[in-house]
Write a protein that holds these residues in place. Sequence first.
Motif, PDB file in Angstrom:
ATOM      1  N   VAL A 152       6.285   1.136  -1.767  1.00  0.00           N
ATOM      2  CA  VAL A 152       6.221  -0.258  -1.313  1.00  0.00           C
ATOM      3  C   VAL A 152       6.921  -0.408   0.027  1.00  0.00           C
ATOM      4  O   VAL A 152       6.413  -1.057   0.960  1.00  0.00           O
ATOM      5  CB  VAL A 152       6.845  -1.186  -2.378  1.00  0.00           C
ATOM      6  N   LYS A 153       8.124   0.223   0.144  1.00  0.00           N
ATOM      7  CA  LYS A 153       8.862   0.119   1.401  1.00  0.00           C
ATOM      8  C   LYS A 153       8.138   0.830   2.535  1.00  0.00           C
ATOM      9  O   LYS A 153       8.125   0.350   3.680  1.00  0.00           O
ATOM     10  CB  LYS A 153      10.269   0.703   1.227  1.00  0.00           C
ATOM     11  N   VAL A 154       7.541   1.999   2.215  1.00  0.00           N
ATOM     12  CA  VAL A 154       6.793   2.721   3.248  1.00  0.00           C
ATOM     13  C   VAL A 154       5.612   1.893   3.728  1.00  0.00           C
ATOM     14  O   VAL A 154       5.324   1.819   4.937  1.00  0.00           O
ATOM     15  CB  VAL A 154       6.334   4.091   2.708  1.00  0.00           C
ATOM     16  N   GLN A 155       4.951   1.264   2.762  1.00  0.00           N
ATOM     17  CA  GLN A 155       3.826   0.413   3.141  1.00  0.00           C
ATOM     18  C   GLN A 155       4.298  -0.760   3.994  1.00  0.00           C
ATOM     19  O   GLN A 155       3.679  -1.096   5.016  1.00  0.00           O
ATOM     20  CB  GLN A 155       3.114  -0.092   1.878  1.00  0.00           C
ATOM     21  N   ALA A 156       5.438  -1.352   3.563  1.00  0.00           N
ATOM     22  CA  ALA A 156       5.978  -2.464   4.354  1.00  0.00           C
ATOM     23  C   ALA A 156       6.418  -1.987   5.730  1.00  0.00           C
ATOM     24  O   ALA A 156       6.193  -2.672   6.748  1.00  0.00           O
ATOM     25  CB  ALA A 156       7.151  -3.102   3.611  1.00  0.00           C
ATOM     26  N   GLN A 157       7.054  -0.774   5.774  1.00  0.00           N
ATOM     27  CA  GLN A 157       7.473  -0.234   7.064  1.00  0.00           C
ATOM     28  C   GLN A 157       6.275   0.088   7.943  1.00  0.00           C
ATOM     29  O   GLN A 157       6.309  -0.118   9.170  1.00  0.00           O
ATOM     30  CB  GLN A 157       8.314   1.035   6.835  1.00  0.00           C
TER      31      GLN A 157
END
Length: 277
Positions: A152-157
Amino acid sequence: MATTLPASSFSLSTSSFRASQSQNAPFSYSDNPLTQLPTVDFNFEDLRRRMADFTVKFDAFIEQGRKRVLQERNEFRARLGELSEEQKSTSTQMATLQSALSTHEHILAREQAEKNEMHGQISKLEAHQSNQSATRDRLKNTIAQTQRQIEVKVQAQREYSQKMDGQSRLNGPELNFWETYLGCRIEGTGDENTVRVVFVFPPAKGTKSGGGHGQDIEAMLDLQIPETTSGKYRVVVTKPKLDSSQVGKVVERLNTSREIGTLLKGMRGLFVEALKG
């Protein structure tokens, strides 16, 4: 059957015997067959010979008996010695077997103790394995949750990077303007979440260098970039050091407007005042 004689006859014969005795005098015993002993031949020579033969046979019998008794006694003593040796050997074997039995019992007791200890260790290992399995399952769940959070964080990043790339293309001309207009440059710090802004100020009047010109004065600040679009900027380092309350006001205006020019103009003004002081 007994015959009974009349009394007159008995008296008559007695009288006749007495008369004959009185008439024949003197009386000779040697001529009387009643007084003569019979002639007996005892054959003593044959008896002596037979006694001698008997003595020889008896002595031979006694000698044979004595030899037989001695032989039996010797055999008995030999057998008794053998039995004594067998008893000693049996006693030695019994002592050896008793020692071996004691050693075997000691070994069995030690093996039983080792067996009990091994069972205890196995139980501990099984309990430890159960705990490790439970911990592994928890870690798997935690890792799965962490991976999902990372994704999720990678996608958000990734989305943020795409937005920043688009914004940087739009901000490029603006940054060039501010760098030229405010006399500053933007550098990296080695941390991808932090950028350094360096302001260049002309030398004060009356200051000379070896080349005949004054030396430029630099002031810098490190700005921490938020990870998300809704995060807040933060100034972590200033050189020279500025009043934290004034810096906080400038950063607050930046977080409100989200315009980098607000930060650059405000911080340059604070550095100018600090250098004048």
